[in-house]
Design a protein around this motif. Structure first.
Motif, mmCIF file in Angstrom:
data_model
loop_
_atom_site.group_PDB
_atom_site.id
_atom_site.type_symbol
_atom_site.label_atom_id
_atom_site.label_comp_id
_atom_site.label_asym_id
_atom_site.label_seq_id
_atom_site.Cartn_x
_atom_site.Cartn_y
_atom_site.Cartn_z
ATOM 1 N N ILE A 175 9.844 0.581 8.459
ATOM 2 C CA ILE A 175 8.572 -0.109 8.270
ATOM 3 C C ILE A 175 8.758 -1.177 7.192
ATOM 4 N N ASN A 176 7.823 -2.110 7.119
ATOM 5 C CA ASN A 176 7.962 -3.226 6.193
ATOM 6 C C ASN A 176 6.747 -3.347 5.272
ATOM 7 N N ILE A 177 7.015 -3.593 3.989
ATOM 8 C CA ILE A 177 5.956 -3.952 3.058
ATOM 9 C C ILE A 177 5.833 -5.474 3.125
ATOM 10 N N VAL A 178 4.781 -5.944 3.773
ATOM 11 C CA VAL A 178 4.650 -7.383 4.037
ATOM 12 C C VAL A 178 3.899 -8.120 2.929
ATOM 13 N N ALA A 179 3.194 -7.367 2.083
ATOM 14 C CA ALA A 179 2.474 -7.996 0.978
ATOM 15 C C ALA A 179 2.123 -6.948 -0.071
ATOM 16 N N ILE A 180 1.904 -7.419 -1.278
ATOM 17 C CA ILE A 180 1.448 -6.564 -2.378
ATOM 18 C C ILE A 180 0.224 -7.220 -2.999
ATOM 19 N N LYS A 181 -0.881 -6.478 -3.060
ATOM 20 C CA LYS A 181 -2.070 -6.948 -3.763
ATOM 21 C C LYS A 181 -1.972 -6.465 -5.209
ATOM 22 N N ARG A 182 -2.062 -7.388 -6.141
ATOM 23 C CA ARG A 182 -1.977 -7.051 -7.566
ATOM 24 C C ARG A 182 -3.137 -7.734 -8.277
ATOM 25 N N GLY A 183 -4.243 -6.985 -8.392
ATOM 26 C CA GLY A 183 -5.451 -7.599 -8.921
ATOM 27 C C GLY A 183 -5.937 -8.663 -7.957
ATOM 28 N N LYS A 184 -6.125 -9.876 -8.462
ATOM 29 C CA LYS A 184 -6.565 -10.989 -7.605
ATOM 30 C C LYS A 184 -5.392 -11.701 -6.945
ATOM 31 N N GLU A 185 -4.180 -11.342 -7.341
ATOM 32 C CA GLU A 185 -2.985 -11.980 -6.788
ATOM 33 C C GLU A 185 -2.509 -11.244 -5.538
ATOM 34 N N VAL A 186 -2.015 -12.006 -4.575
ATOM 35 C CA VAL A 186 -1.409 -11.422 -3.377
ATOM 36 C C VAL A 186 0.004 -11.970 -3.250
ATOM 37 N N ILE A 187 0.978 -11.073 -3.271
ATOM 38 C CA ILE A 187 2.384 -11.467 -3.148
ATOM 39 C C ILE A 187 2.784 -11.294 -1.684
ATOM 40 N N ILE A 188 2.998 -12.406 -0.994
ATOM 41 C CA ILE A 188 3.361 -12.378 0.416
ATOM 42 C C ILE A 188 4.879 -12.248 0.546
ATOM 43 N N GLN A 195 9.158 -5.300 -8.501
ATOM 44 C CA GLN A 195 8.895 -3.961 -9.006
ATOM 45 C C GLN A 195 7.420 -3.608 -8.808
ATOM 46 N N ILE A 196 7.181 -2.441 -8.250
ATOM 47 C CA ILE A 196 5.817 -2.002 -7.987
ATOM 48 C C ILE A 196 5.167 -1.560 -9.285
ATOM 49 N N GLN A 197 3.958 -2.039 -9.501
ATOM 50 C CA GLN A 197 3.230 -1.730 -10.725
ATOM 51 C C GLN A 197 2.056 -0.803 -10.439
ATOM 52 N N LYS A 198 1.552 -0.180 -11.501
ATOM 53 C CA LYS A 198 0.404 0.708 -11.368
ATOM 54 C C LYS A 198 -0.776 -0.072 -10.789
ATOM 55 N N ASN A 199 -1.480 0.564 -9.850
ATOM 56 C CA ASN A 199 -2.656 -0.018 -9.180
ATOM 57 C C ASN A 199 -2.316 -1.097 -8.161
ATOM 58 N N ASP A 200 -1.018 -1.347 -7.907
ATOM 59 C CA ASP A 200 -0.658 -2.238 -6.801
ATOM 60 C C ASP A 200 -1.146 -1.633 -5.484
ATOM 61 N N ILE A 201 -1.479 -2.508 -4.546
ATOM 62 C CA ILE A 201 -1.821 -2.058 -3.195
ATOM 63 C C ILE A 201 -0.779 -2.641 -2.242
ATOM 64 N N LEU A 202 -0.098 -1.770 -1.518
ATOM 65 C CA LEU A 202 0.959 -2.188 -0.607
ATOM 66 C C LEU A 202 0.393 -2.360 0.798
ATOM 67 N N ILE A 203 0.729 -3.466 1.437
ATOM 68 C CA ILE A 203 0.355 -3.702 2.835
ATOM 69 C C ILE A 203 1.586 -3.386 3.674
ATOM 70 N N VAL A 204 1.495 -2.326 4.454
ATOM 71 C CA VAL A 204 2.648 -1.805 5.188
ATOM 72 C C VAL A 204 2.405 -1.928 6.687
ATOM 73 N N ILE A 205 3.406 -2.428 7.417
ATOM 74 C CA ILE A 205 3.279 -2.590 8.863
ATOM 75 C C ILE A 205 4.483 -1.965 9.548
ATOM 76 N N GLY A 206 4.243 -1.414 10.745
ATOM 77 C CA GLY A 206 5.349 -0.814 11.492
ATOM 78 C C GLY A 206 4.841 0.036 12.632
ATOM 79 N N ALA A 207 5.758 0.735 13.296
ATOM 80 C CA ALA A 207 5.378 1.652 14.371
ATOM 81 C C ALA A 207 4.576 2.798 13.767
ATOM 82 N N MET A 208 3.552 3.237 14.475
ATOM 83 C CA MET A 208 2.663 4.258 13.927
ATOM 84 C C MET A 208 3.392 5.562 13.644
ATOM 85 N N LYS A 209 4.393 5.890 14.465
ATOM 86 C CA LYS A 209 5.151 7.117 14.222
ATOM 87 C C LYS A 209 5.936 7.010 12.923
#
Length: 224
Positions: A175-188, A195-209
Motif C-alpha cells: 500500500i502507499n502513503i500518498v499524502a500526510i496532513k500536518r495541521g494546515k499543511e498537506v505533504i503530497i 519523518q512522521i510526527q505526532k498528530n499527523d494524518i496519513l492518507i493511505v491507498i491500496g487494495a482493500m485486502k
C-alpha cells in the motif's frame, strides 16, 4: 462560466442531504418529489422545488431535465420507480445520472440500463463506521472500487517519529502513503526520509485486502 445545474429526484434523508449540501455551495438545484410536504420543506432551500412523478416522461421533458448537468436519483424503496426514472433520464440525453441503489441486485440493474454512477449510501456508511470502530486511528474510509480503497489514519504510538523508510509500509503491505496532513499543511507524495510526527494524518491507498492487513497489524494493537 455558468454555474452547473443539478436536479435531485427524491427528497428523503439521502436526497434531502444532497440537495442541502449543493444549495449551500451556491449551486442551482431543482428539488423534486411526489410528496408535497417534502417539496414544501425544500422550497426555501433549493433554487426550485416541484411536485412531480419522475416516471412520467412528459413531466421530465417539461422540466427540461436534459439540460441539467447532473441528475441525482435518490428515490427511496421504490426500485421500479428508480429504474424507470433512470431509463427515461438517459433516453432524454442527461449527461450524468447518479442513482442510489437499495441492494446489490438493484445496483446491477442500474449499471445495465446506463446509470453513470451508482451509490450505496447505507452500505458505504456502514463500512466507514466499521473501520472506525475496529481501530481508533481510522478517521475516514473510502471505497474506490470493488478492490481498492483509501483511508485517513491518525499516526500515533509506534508510527510516531519514524520515517517512511523505517516503516517500509509499501514493501510490507503493498500500500502507499500518498499524502500526510500536518495541521494546515498537506505533504503530497512524501519522500522516504519524511519523518512522521505526532498528530499527523496519513492518507493511505491500496487494495482493500492489503489495507485490512495494515489495520490489523499496525493499528488494532494501538486501539484503546
Amino acid at each position: 462560466m455558468p454555474k452547473k445545474e443539478f436536479a435531485v429526484i427524491g427528497l428523503g434523508r439521502f436526497g434531502g442531504s444532497i440537495c442541502k449540501a449543493l444549495s449551500e455551495e451556491g449551486l442551482e438545484v431543482l428539488a423534486m418529489d411526489l410528496n408535497e410536504d417534502r417539496v414544501n420543506e425544500y422550497a426555501q432551500i433549493a433554487s426550485h422545488a416541484v411536485i412531480g412523478d419522475s416516471t412520467d416522461e412528459a413531466v421530465l421533458k417539461n422540466l427540461g431535465m436534459r439540460n441539467f448537468d447532473h441528475v441525482i436519483v435518490a428515490i427511496g424503496e421504490n426500485i421500479q420507480a428508480s429504474i424507470l426514472t433512470t431509463i427515461i433520464l438517459k433516453e432524454l440525453g442527461v449527461k450524468l445520472v447518479t442513482v442510489k441503489a437499495q441492494n446489490d441486485y438493484h445496483e446491477k440493474l442500474l449499471n445495465k440500463i446506463g446509470a453513470d454512477r451508482v451509490v450505496h449510501p447505507e452500505r458505504d456508511m456502514g463500512k466507514r463506521i466499521a473501520h472506525k470502530i475496529i481501530t481508533n486511528n481510522v478517521i475516514d474510509y473510502l471505497e474506490l472500487s470493488d478492490e481498492y480503497g483509501l483511508i485517513e489514519v491518525e499516526a500515533y504510538g509506534h508510527l510516531e517519529n519514524q520515517s517512511l523508510l523505517d516503516l517500509d509500509i509499501r514493501a510490507r503491505y503493498q500500500i502507499n502513503i500518498v499524502a500526510i496532513k500536518r495541521g494546515k499543511e498537506v505533504i503530497i507524495s512524501p519522500l522516504a526520509h519524511e519523518q512522521i510526527q505526532k498528530n499527523d494524518i496519513l492518507i493511505v491507498i491500496g487494495a482493500m485486502k492489503d489495507i485490512a492487513r495494515f489495520e490489523r497489524n499496525e493499528l488494532q494493537s494501538q486501539s484503546f
